[in-house]
Write an enzyme that holds these catalytic residues in place. Sequence first.
Site, PDB file in Angstrom:
ATOM      1  N   GLU A 179       0.878  -1.420  -0.032  1.00  0.00           N
ATOM      2  CA  GLU A 179      -0.083   0.012   0.048  1.00  0.00           C
ATOM      3  C   GLU A 179       0.889   1.304   0.014  1.00  0.00           C
ATOM      4  O   GLU A 179       1.524   1.501   0.905  1.00  0.00           O
ATOM      5  CB  GLU A 179      -1.002   0.005   0.958  1.00  0.00           C
ATOM      6  CG  GLU A 179      -1.859   1.285   1.463  1.00  0.00           C
ATOM      7  CD  GLU A 179      -2.716   1.579   0.293  1.00  0.00           C
ATOM      8  OE1 GLU A 179      -2.794   2.674  -0.036  1.00  0.00           O
ATOM      9  OE2 GLU A 179      -3.517   0.490  -0.164  1.00  0.00           O
ATOM     10  N   THR A 208      -5.605   1.440  -5.260  1.00  0.00           N
ATOM     11  CA  THR A 208      -5.218   0.266  -5.139  1.00  0.00           C
ATOM     12  C   THR A 208      -6.288  -1.011  -6.061  1.00  0.00           C
ATOM     13  O   THR A 208      -5.484  -1.808  -6.372  1.00  0.00           O
ATOM     14  CB  THR A 208      -5.580  -0.255  -3.672  1.00  0.00           C
ATOM     15  OG1 THR A 208      -4.680   0.587  -2.945  1.00  0.00           O
ATOM     16  CG2 THR A 208      -5.092  -1.775  -3.561  1.00  0.00           C
ATOM     17  N   HIS A 263      -1.150   3.323   4.668  1.00  0.00           N
ATOM     18  CA  HIS A 263      -2.117   4.120   3.976  1.00  0.00           C
ATOM     19  C   HIS A 263      -2.486   5.570   4.525  1.00  0.00           C
ATOM     20  O   HIS A 263      -2.356   5.808   5.939  1.00  0.00           O
ATOM     21  CB  HIS A 263      -3.450   3.305   4.024  1.00  0.00           C
ATOM     22  CG  HIS A 263      -4.484   3.814   3.071  1.00  0.00           C
ATOM     23  ND1 HIS A 263      -5.428   5.047   3.164  1.00  0.00           N
ATOM     24  CD2 HIS A 263      -5.275   3.158   2.173  1.00  0.00           C
ATOM     25  CE1 HIS A 263      -6.202   4.898   2.285  1.00  0.00           C
ATOM     26  NE2 HIS A 263      -6.038   3.776   1.381  1.00  0.00           N
ATOM     27  N   ASP A 282       1.453  -0.527  -4.942  1.00  0.00           N
ATOM     28  CA  ASP A 282       0.468  -0.313  -5.826  1.00  0.00           C
ATOM     29  C   ASP A 282       0.119   1.225  -6.263  1.00  0.00           C
ATOM     30  O   ASP A 282      -0.319   1.271  -7.455  1.00  0.00           O
ATOM     31  CB  ASP A 282      -0.861  -0.571  -4.861  1.00  0.00           C
ATOM     32  CG  ASP A 282      -1.050   0.277  -3.801  1.00  0.00           C
ATOM     33  OD1 ASP A 282      -0.355   1.076  -3.525  1.00  0.00           O
ATOM     34  OD2 ASP A 282      -2.168  -0.074  -3.131  1.00  0.00           O
ATOM     35  N   HIS A 283       0.515   2.073  -5.640  1.00  0.00           N
ATOM     36  CA  HIS A 283       0.260   3.649  -6.044  1.00  0.00           C
ATOM     37  C   HIS A 283       1.177   4.520  -5.204  1.00  0.00           C
ATOM     38  O   HIS A 283       1.525   4.060  -4.342  1.00  0.00           O
ATOM     39  CB  HIS A 283      -1.168   4.016  -6.252  1.00  0.00           C
ATOM     40  CG  HIS A 283      -1.945   3.832  -4.869  1.00  0.00           C
ATOM     41  ND1 HIS A 283      -1.839   4.732  -4.110  1.00  0.00           N
ATOM     42  CD2 HIS A 283      -2.786   2.935  -4.336  1.00  0.00           C
ATOM     43  CE1 HIS A 283      -2.438   4.398  -2.870  1.00  0.00           C
ATOM     44  NE2 HIS A 283      -3.235   3.236  -3.224  1.00  0.00           N
TER      45      HIS A 283
END
Length: 636
Positions: free
Chosen positions: A252, A294, A409, A468-469
């Site tokens: 994440e 995600t 996150h 993921d990003h």
Amino acid sequence: MRKSTFSKISFLLLATFFMWIKTYIVYKTSFDIKIENFKQEIILFINPLSFLLFVFGIGLFMKDKNRNRWVIGASIVMTFLLLANVVFYRFYNDFLTIPVLFQASNMGDLGSSITELIQPVDILMFVDIAILIWLSRRPVFRKQEKLMRKEKTAYYLMVAAVFFFNLGLAETERPQLLTRTFDREMLVKNIGVYNFHIYDSLLQSKTSAQRALADSNNLVEIQNYLNANKKEPSKEMNGIAKGRNVIIVSMESFQNFVINQKLNGQEITPFLNDFIKQSYYFDNFYHQTGQGKTSDSEFLLENSLYPLGRGSVFFTNANNEYNATPEILKDYGYYTAVFHANNRTFWNRDVMYNSLGYDRFFDVRDYNVTEENSVGWGLKDIDFFKQSVQLLKNVPQPFYTKYITLTNHFPFELGEEDKLIDEFDSEDGVVNRYFTTVRYTDEALKVFIEDLKKAGLYENSIIILYGDHYGISENHNKAMAQFLGKEEITPLDTIQLQKVPLIIHIPGVTDKNPKVFHQVAGQIDLKPTILNMLGIDTKNDIEFGTDIFSKDRIPFAVLRDGSFITDQYVYTRGICYDKSTGEAVEDKNACEPYMEKAKNELDYSDEIIYGDLLRFFDKEDEPSPNSTEQQAAKKQ
């Protein structure tokens, strides 16, 4: 219009003025809209006007007592719309679209993220409404004369004139403006945030009709394009992980700039730094997600298709037909599962995972989640991995499994007892906290690998870790410049910060001969890479990615906003940069050969999704797992 006409619409004009100025102030203070010249500033200033005059003008057709109520009600609705865009932009650096609104069911799980994004200053956006309510009770505004038909006609002719003047001016500044649908900032800058939402509604209507109108001929054209650009996968890597279990971790918000970096003399990712020395590590690997974040990265991983430019495929097209990795691997004897300690309905995963062909989704109900082992978005990563390994022991082998972490996150919360590194020292709390949650996830990954070894699930597996990003958006550029030792973050720097880690670890293989690969690649390349390593032929598959190890692959990654990266150049926001110098390229044609490729791939991928074209895909054309070679892969 005569002077008497203005007196009849004075309250309407006052509301228009308030909303107009408020919108412009929000443009300048809450959105990072790049202005390059005076004409662009004029366009930005006038672009809300036509929409506001049009909407408030609807009240002219109402009875006297309802006219002011309409104006005030419209002001309230538009203010909430403006505020929603502001809050969304603070994290995603993007504007709301209708598909994103379909994802409203996620809001209940956002919790602290929303709290972090709403600021006390936001209440000032409602000051003009309070003034309008007070003025509406004054005698001068309480009862206004009704307009004659000619006056109403003249009013809307004026509205049309303002709109077409705005659009014409915008077209001179940015030709083919309305065909550049992937660039929302450009649209908002030129036609305004309100008109953008109208335009977005028209796009939604168009895309909703695409499936009904699509047929197999649409797919044939795309297949011809893909076949013409297909590159031979690596023969050296073909089958190198044949028959092994596949373990994929979606990390994440994990950006690559933290790898091999220190903060206050301490390594930010000590475990990953060591793990890389036993693995294949790609340091020019880019996330390619859009508004789905995600879920988009999952979609890229499983399908080698691009995510949509608006919203998340997991919501808008979850019931489509796909030819995803889990479905393919089931034909080769693999059991497929996802591990994610969140609600199964979040991002519509319970529906989408069925479409992708997963056998099992281990969600929050399968985990022991308590107040003590949770933070931020839920179960802490260390507890998540520990419990996941226990669940994994009962999963049939060979398996294809994916793990989605949570701790790193936004807004990057962590208790003092779990902080393994000090926070960064800047004026930006989000950036400061980011390093502590990254460090925690790094420690969790160490625990995960150790537990896999203890459970006897390590040696016969291939382990793939990928970011993921992004975690830090452009809204935090000042603090990022401070950490990176730069005066400022340029558009080129912004693209380079979209790099995420990709680590491929094959026990007994990569630890004997670890390598660092520098070629440009993206998440769209994961599916063909994984399947080739498993010895599965995908030459007839519909995929836009290329085996990352292929000697013939073009070093190229296109991002969802139309930006792209090659080995020499970065193209973003209409400017082509030389990566070696960091400067804009004088030769305007340097990036030209890749611009059409980027547009074609995004457009074709969108066409597949919106038209649900894979329902016309004949999977019988793919190599059969019953062939001698594939049977061997299945048995091993």
